[in-house]
Design an enzyme around this catalytic site. Structure first.
Site, short mmCIF file in Angstrom:
data_model
loop_
_atom_site.label_atom_id
_atom_site.label_comp_id
_atom_site.label_asym_id
_atom_site.label_seq_id
_atom_site.Cartn_x
_atom_site.Cartn_y
_atom_site.Cartn_z
N ASP A 61 8.20 -1.42 3.48
CA ASP A 61 8.19 0.03 3.35
C ASP A 61 8.94 0.37 2.07
O ASP A 61 10.18 0.27 2.02
CB ASP A 61 8.86 0.68 4.56
CG ASP A 61 8.82 2.20 4.50
OD1 ASP A 61 8.46 2.76 3.44
OD2 ASP A 61 9.17 2.85 5.50
N ASN A 88 4.03 0.02 -8.64
CA ASN A 88 2.79 0.78 -8.50
C ASN A 88 2.79 1.75 -7.32
O ASN A 88 1.83 2.47 -7.11
CB ASN A 88 1.62 -0.20 -8.35
CG ASN A 88 0.31 0.50 -8.07
OD1 ASN A 88 -0.21 1.23 -8.90
ND2 ASN A 88 -0.23 0.30 -6.86
N TYR A 155 4.50 15.28 -6.92
CA TYR A 155 3.95 14.04 -7.45
C TYR A 155 4.08 14.00 -8.97
O TYR A 155 4.54 13.01 -9.56
CB TYR A 155 2.49 13.94 -7.03
CG TYR A 155 1.72 12.77 -7.58
CD1 TYR A 155 1.83 11.51 -7.01
CD2 TYR A 155 0.85 12.94 -8.66
CE1 TYR A 155 1.10 10.43 -7.51
CE2 TYR A 155 0.12 11.87 -9.17
CZ TYR A 155 0.25 10.63 -8.58
OH TYR A 155 -0.48 9.57 -9.09
#
Length: 254
Positions: A61, A88, A155
């Site tokens: 996680d 990533n 984001y």
């Protein structure tokens, strides 16, 4: 694109699907020893199978510091060290709620910070001298981190921070023989991904994005993976502190 990366030891944080999957498989196909992680083991098992059993996998996680530290240790042990780290991960915090901001900061930004910190002793050992960079970090940001991101404020802000962090890392680590670069993909389409689903769930948005692409199509994950592999390869030995957009000129055709 064909690379010979035999002998390189590569860790891909967030490699179970989409861009990360293609990065992990691309490195493996190029002869590198690869480890990758994500939360879900079934998708990781598919990556390992697609690599012909070459890729080391582990559940992690990436929102949890302790799990990142554990995974990096496991990956280094499995590979015999780390030459390349690819950060990533994304938490898909696409809105403006507290939950979106927490997901974006914890995964998109802090996972890169924490994985870099955990991998640093191994990268330092692989670094070499300034005239021969031996180690590399590639952080995956987004085109949303380069421009205002009205649809995805959390984001976009987190990905912008990844860009700043990349340049800070590059400045600090060059003397240790470690290059650090950033790839900022545009809209990338792959099966069951965000834009693939949008064709059915939000066709107006998909049409808007498609209209912003001068080439008349969205990007493919392997096109991003090729740039990542180049940046991690000896061919990019004098490339550091760079942010490379992989977007097909998205938005410039208007």
């Amino acid at each position: 694109m064909n690379f010979d990366l035999t002998g390189r030891r590569v860790v891909v944080c967030g490699g179970s699907r989409g861009i990360g999957r293609w990065i992990a498989l691309g490195f493996a196909a190029s002869g590198a020893a690869v480890s990758t992680c994500a939360r879900g083991m079934p998708a990781l098992e598919e990556v390992r199978a697609a690599s012909g059993g070459k890729v080391h996998i582990a559940s992690c996680d990436l929102a949890q510091e302790a799990e990142i530290t554990r995974y990096i240790g496991q990956a280094a042990a499995a590979l015999g060290g780390i030459d390349v780290l690819v950060n990533n991960a994304t938490g898909y915090g696409l809105g403006d709620s507290e939950e979106d901001w927490a997901a974006s900061l914890d995964v998109d930004l802090l996972a890169a910070v924490r994985a870099s910190r955990a991998a640093m002793p191994h990268l330092m050992a692989a670094g070499g001298q300034v005239d021969r960079f031996g180690a590399s970090i590639v952080n995956i940001s987004s085109g949303s981190g380069l421009n205002p991101s009205v649809r995805t404020p959390a984001y976009g802000a987190a990905k912008a921070a990844v860009i700043h962090y990349t340049r800070t890392q590059a400045a600090a680590l060059a003397k240790h023989g470690i290059r650090v670069n950033c790839v900022a993909p545009g809209s990338i389409e792959f099966p069951a991904g965000l834009w693939d689903r949008s064709k059915e769930e939000n066709p107006a948005l998909y049409a808007q994005i498609l209209n912003s692409m001068p080439a008349g199509r969205l990007g493919r994950p392997e096109e991003v993976a090729n740039v990542v592999m180049f940046l991690a390869s000896p061919m990019a030995n004098w490339v550091t502190a760079q942010v490379i957009g992989v977007s097909g000129g998205q938005g410039f055709g208007r």
